[in-house]
Scaffold this motif. Structure first.
Motif, PDB file in Angstrom:
ATOM      1  N   SER A  30       2.797  -6.771   7.723  1.00 45.62           N
ATOM      2  CA  SER A  30       2.625  -5.681   6.594  1.00 45.62           C
ATOM      3  C   SER A  30       2.667  -6.434   5.332  1.00 45.62           C
ATOM      4  O   SER A  30       1.756  -5.963   4.330  1.00 45.62           O
ATOM      5  N   ARG A  31       3.589  -7.019   5.069  1.00 36.68           N
ATOM      6  CA  ARG A  31       3.773  -7.880   3.738  1.00 36.68           C
ATOM      7  C   ARG A  31       2.668  -8.573   3.248  1.00 36.68           C
ATOM      8  O   ARG A  31       2.247  -8.784   2.226  1.00 36.68           O
ATOM      9  N   ASP A  32       2.131  -9.312   4.504  1.00 37.56           N
ATOM     10  CA  ASP A  32       1.148 -10.592   4.245  1.00 37.56           C
ATOM     11  C   ASP A  32      -0.397  -9.793   4.126  1.00 37.56           C
ATOM     12  O   ASP A  32      -1.194 -10.381   3.449  1.00 37.56           O
ATOM     13  N   ALA A  33      -0.552  -8.730   4.551  1.00 33.28           N
ATOM     14  CA  ALA A  33      -1.843  -8.058   4.639  1.00 33.28           C
ATOM     15  C   ALA A  33      -2.226  -7.567   3.432  1.00 33.28           C
ATOM     16  O   ALA A  33      -1.580  -6.590   2.832  1.00 33.28           O
ATOM     17  N   PRO A  34      -3.444  -7.611   2.868  1.00 32.71           N
ATOM     18  CA  PRO A  34      -3.658  -7.159   1.694  1.00 32.71           C
ATOM     19  C   PRO A  34      -4.377  -5.717   1.930  1.00 32.71           C
ATOM     20  O   PRO A  34      -4.568  -5.368   3.170  1.00 32.71           O
ATOM     21  N   GLN A  35      -4.154  -4.905   0.778  1.00 33.34           N
ATOM     22  CA  GLN A  35      -4.723  -3.743   0.974  1.00 33.34           C
ATOM     23  C   GLN A  35      -6.201  -3.646   1.436  1.00 33.34           C
ATOM     24  O   GLN A  35      -6.984  -4.253   1.340  1.00 33.34           O
ATOM     25  N   GLY A  37      -7.024  -4.363   4.640  1.00 34.50           N
ATOM     26  CA  GLY A  37      -6.939  -5.735   5.302  1.00 34.50           C
ATOM     27  C   GLY A  37      -7.178  -5.203   6.823  1.00 34.50           C
ATOM     28  O   GLY A  37      -7.107  -4.198   7.367  1.00 34.50           O
ATOM     29  N   ARG A  57       1.256   0.882   7.855  1.00 36.97           N
ATOM     30  CA  ARG A  57       0.151   0.552   6.931  1.00 36.97           C
ATOM     31  C   ARG A  57      -0.976   1.378   7.026  1.00 36.97           C
ATOM     32  O   ARG A  57      -1.839   0.749   7.790  1.00 36.97           O
ATOM     33  N   ASP A  59      -3.543   1.843   5.589  1.00 36.59           N
ATOM     34  CA  ASP A  59      -4.916   1.364   5.023  1.00 36.59           C
ATOM     35  C   ASP A  59      -5.421   0.112   5.787  1.00 36.59           C
ATOM     36  O   ASP A  59      -6.552  -0.165   5.609  1.00 36.59           O
ATOM     37  N   ASP A 106      -7.007 -10.971   8.382  1.00 34.48           N
ATOM     38  CA  ASP A 106      -6.380 -11.364   7.352  1.00 34.48           C
ATOM     39  C   ASP A 106      -4.818 -11.983   7.811  1.00 34.48           C
ATOM     40  O   ASP A 106      -4.431 -12.743   7.074  1.00 34.48           O
ATOM     41  N   ARG A 132      -9.033 -15.307   8.169  1.00 33.14           N
ATOM     42  CA  ARG A 132      -9.777 -15.594   7.097  1.00 33.14           C
ATOM     43  C   ARG A 132      -9.082 -16.690   6.343  1.00 33.14           C
ATOM     44  O   ARG A 132      -8.098 -17.025   6.808  1.00 33.14           O
ATOM     45  N   THR A 134      -7.569 -17.275   3.710  1.00 32.94           N
ATOM     46  CA  THR A 134      -6.406 -16.900   2.951  1.00 32.94           C
ATOM     47  C   THR A 134      -5.477 -16.129   3.908  1.00 32.94           C
ATOM     48  O   THR A 134      -4.435 -15.787   3.527  1.00 32.94           O
TER      49      THR A 134
END
Length: 187
Positions: A30-35, A37, A57, A59, A106, A132, A134
């Motif tokens: 959750s911390r590492d996934a982008p908005q 993602g 999350r 999103d 992600d 990906r 990143t």
């Protein structure tokens, strides 16, 4: 002997032991996934981590992959009953031949699964393939799992690194579980 292809038997024998590990995995993913993602849980079993991530999350798009059709069917039902079917998907498939396009995710996470992956090096390369540029992967397992095999497989792929991550229990570091983070090397 527990039949780990039967969702109810799997949950009875592992549920309490894996709860903290899956909570920690969800926390990191959750911390590492982008908005907005996309996250993949490899070896998703009955779908608990997929459900946790999707709830945590809203999103995110969260996918699961499991080799056992019974587990996938069970996980799909769990996610549908939780109202998460529109943002989640669970697919029957093998970690060594993932049915996803290159650079699709992600974050890739796996808990208590990679000791089953065969051949291990091929499955680890598949994790890196679907990430990906990143992206980050977190692989968690019992301490005696083949972490050296994961590290060797990552070392064979230029531009990637394998780092040990601390797996905390409720208060102290876990003595049962270990984890590694796979990510691109940054200059």
């Amino acid at each position: 002997m527990v039949d780990y292809t039967v969702p109810a038997a799997y949950q009875r024998s592992t549920g309490r032991f894996f709860t903290v590990l899956q909570w920690r995995a969800a926390q990191r993913a959750s911390r590492d996934a982008p908005q907005g993602g996309r996250v993949l849980d490899v070896g998703s079993g009955p779908g608990a981590l997929v459900r946790t991530l999707a709830r945590r999350r809203p999103d995110l798009r969260v996918d699961g992959l499991d080799v056992t059709p019974q587990m996938v069917a069970h996980a799909r039902g769990v996610l549908a009953r939780a109202g998460l079917a529109g943002r989640t998907a669970v697919t029957v498939g093998d970690a060594a031949a993932m049915p996803f396009a290159d650079a699709s995710f992600d974050v890739v996470v796996s808990t208590m699964s990679f000791h089953h992956w065969s051949p291990l090096a091929t499955a680890v390369r598949e994790v890196l393939r679907v990430l990906r540029p990143t992206g980050t992967a977190y692989l968690y397992d019992v301490g005696v799992a083949p972490f050296d095999g994961v590290r060797a497989a990552v070392d064979d792929v230029p531009g990637w690194t394998c780092e040990r991550v601390l797996v905390r229990g409720l208060a102290l570091p876990s003595v049962l579980y270990r984890g590694v983070r796979l990510r691109r090397v940054t200059s």
